[in-house]
Design an enzyme around this catalytic site. Structure first.
Site, short mmCIF file in Angstrom:
data_model
loop_
_atom_site.label_atom_id
_atom_site.label_comp_id
_atom_site.label_asym_id
_atom_site.label_seq_id
_atom_site.Cartn_x
_atom_site.Cartn_y
_atom_site.Cartn_z
N LYS A 8 59.97 71.07 39.42
CA LYS A 8 58.89 72.07 39.42
C LYS A 8 59.55 73.44 39.54
O LYS A 8 60.15 73.77 40.57
CB LYS A 8 57.95 71.82 40.60
N HIS B 267 50.53 63.52 33.59
CA HIS B 267 50.63 64.57 34.60
C HIS B 267 50.15 64.02 35.94
O HIS B 267 49.35 63.10 35.98
CB HIS B 267 49.72 65.71 34.13
O1 GKR Z 1 51.87 69.92 42.98
O2 GKR Z 1 52.44 72.03 42.90
C1 GKR Z 1 52.13 70.97 42.36
C2 GKR Z 1 52.12 70.91 40.85
O3 GKR Z 1 52.43 72.17 40.34
C3 GKR Z 1 50.80 70.40 40.33
O4 GKR Z 1 49.74 71.06 40.93
C4 GKR Z 1 50.70 70.56 38.84
O5 GKR Z 1 49.37 70.39 38.42
O6 GKR Z 1 52.31 68.79 38.72
C5 GKR Z 1 51.45 69.58 38.04
C6 GKR Z 1 52.04 70.09 36.76
O7 GKR Z 1 52.76 69.36 36.12
O8 GKR Z 1 51.75 71.22 36.37
MG MG Z 2 52.99 70.56 34.44
#
Ligand code: GKR
Ligand code: MG
Length: 421
Positions: free
Chosen positions: A192, A319
């Protein structure tokens, strides 16, 4: 088999301070757990978002659905669409793309569809994937989901400590990956991004490539970068990434990057509903669609989506958002019954320490889950765990996810902004 009662329980579970472009995860993640009680006593389970605006829409729909047959999914869908016409639930964390009344109805329907399929499977004595046409695979691969993170939550939240420590450097990230892969056996690794400067995130991906040769890699900055930055990162990571996920906002920006990037682009942000498909495919903006049965209109809609993707030469994967075991079981059955699934699915599973399902029902080996053979989704609710998770919800005082506001506890002038580099 008619629906006699629908019990919706909001729950919360401890979540570490994981970072993303919009801010930092709050001390507790919220989910809604649905128990659909049928007239013969069979109970079907569903899980989805726990934000109040979403829970309210589900509560509004419940009276309309009582008395419906759990096998009549078309009727349930039509009833929900009528009941929720014009209602739009927006997220307040900005990580799930656009909103529409259609997406809202699709999201509510998905929760009920999951519970109906679970009830159907329990009644017939067959796993959900068999109701969906049978399994294309016996095991479903998942990816390690790495996050940059703070060492601890804001002190006055009283949030529980987590064992992962601070992760803000390539070395710490490699350690996080080593631990997660050691425990779960994941092959693909997702980072991420959108947290540090793009060059630092590229360096981190290169460090992961060196530490885990042969493991497919991905980075997802949630559209934090400009087109120029995306192309620079794409060039730096040429030959390293299996795909680049949502580098920049919007279909037009993604198409500009896709035209010149050496790897496919994936999205769960610029294509989040059927209306986005035609423009995205026409612009050749994406090479991989990250589906999510929670908002794509359910499990069977995800199967149908896979056919569209296959027809247009687009890969498909899944996702995830912070979730519990019922959602994971639903993902596994969906993935098992979807032949065109091109990559290991995302999961936030390693980041949680509690669940509402009976312990040990979903266990990763070699980065994959074996598709359950038991009737329905193949997972059982643990009533004590559900009660504890509901108490945690009540105590948390949280009603929606808002990573940006919570981030200001750490960085007072923080302002979430995509395409900021
Ligand atoms: O858990 O912070 C998180 C992610 O950024 C999530 O909210 C996203 O929706 O994992 C997700 C993504 O692939 O964008
Ligand atoms: Mg994403």
């Amino acid at each position: 088999m008619r629906i006699r009662e629908a019990v919706l329980t909001p729950v919360a579970f401890a979540d570490p301070p994981l970072l993303n472009v919009m801010g930092v995860h709050q001390p507790y993640a919220l989910r809604g757990i649905l128990q659909l009680v049928c007239d013969d006593g069979i109970v079907g389970l569903g899980e989805s978002y726990g934000d109040l605006a979403f829970l309210d829409r589900v509560r509004e729909a419940v009276p309309e659905l009582l008395g419906h047959d759990v096998f009549d999914l078309q009727g349930i869908r039509a009833t929900l669409e009528r009941a929720l016409a014009g209602r739009v639930v927006t997220d307040q964390h900005g990580l799930t793309g656009g909103f529409s009344a259609r997406k809202t109805a699709a999201t509510v329907f998905s929760l009920f569809e999951t519970a109906c399929l679970d009830a159907q499977g329990r009644a017939l004595g067959v796993p959900v994937c068999e109701l969906l046409g049978g399994r294309a695979r016996d095991r479903v691969d998942f990816s390690a989901y790495l996050f940059y993170k703070y060492a601890a939550h804001a002190p006055d939240t009283g949030a529980p400590a987590d064992p992962w420590g601070e992760v803000l450097t390539p070395e710490a990230l490699v350690e996080e990956a080593r631990r997660m892969i050691g425990e779960y056996g994941f092959r693909s690794i997702k980072l991420k991004g959108g947290v540090l400067a793009p060059e630092r995130e590229s360096e981190a991906v290169l460090a992961l490539a060196e530490a885990f040769p042969g493991h497919p890699l991905r980075i997802d900055p949630n559209a934090a970068w400009t087109v120029a930055t995306s192309l620079r990162v794409a060039e730096q990571l040429d030959g390293v990434l299996e795909y680049l996920e949502d580098p920049t906002p919007g279909i037009a920006g993604m198409a500009e990057v896709a035209a010149r990037a050496p790897m496919p682009l994936a999205t769960n942000m610029c294509v989040v509903g059927h209306a986005d498909l035609e423009p995205a495919l026409r612009a050749r903006a994406i090479g991989v669609l990250l589906s999510d049965h929670h908002y794509w209109g359910g499990i069977r809609a995800t199967q149908a989506l896979s056919t569209v993707c296959e027809s247009f030469g687009v890969g498909l994967s899944m996702h995830s958002n912070s979730h519990l075991g019922i959602s994971l079981a639903a993902m596994v059955h969906t993935a098992a019954a979807t032949p065109h699934l091109s990559y290991a699915c995302d999961t936030h599973w390693p980041w949680k320490t509690t669940d509402v399902i009976a312990p040990g029902q979903l266990t990763f080996t070699d980065g994959a889950l074996t598709v359950p053979d038991r009737p329905g989704l193949g997972v059982d609710l643990d009533p004590d765990a559900l009660a504890r998770a509901h108490e945690t919800y009540e105590r948390s005082g949280l009603t929606h996810r808002d990573d940006a506001t919570y981030m200001r506890r750490f960085v007072p002038d923080f302002s979430p902004n995509t395409a900021r580099w």
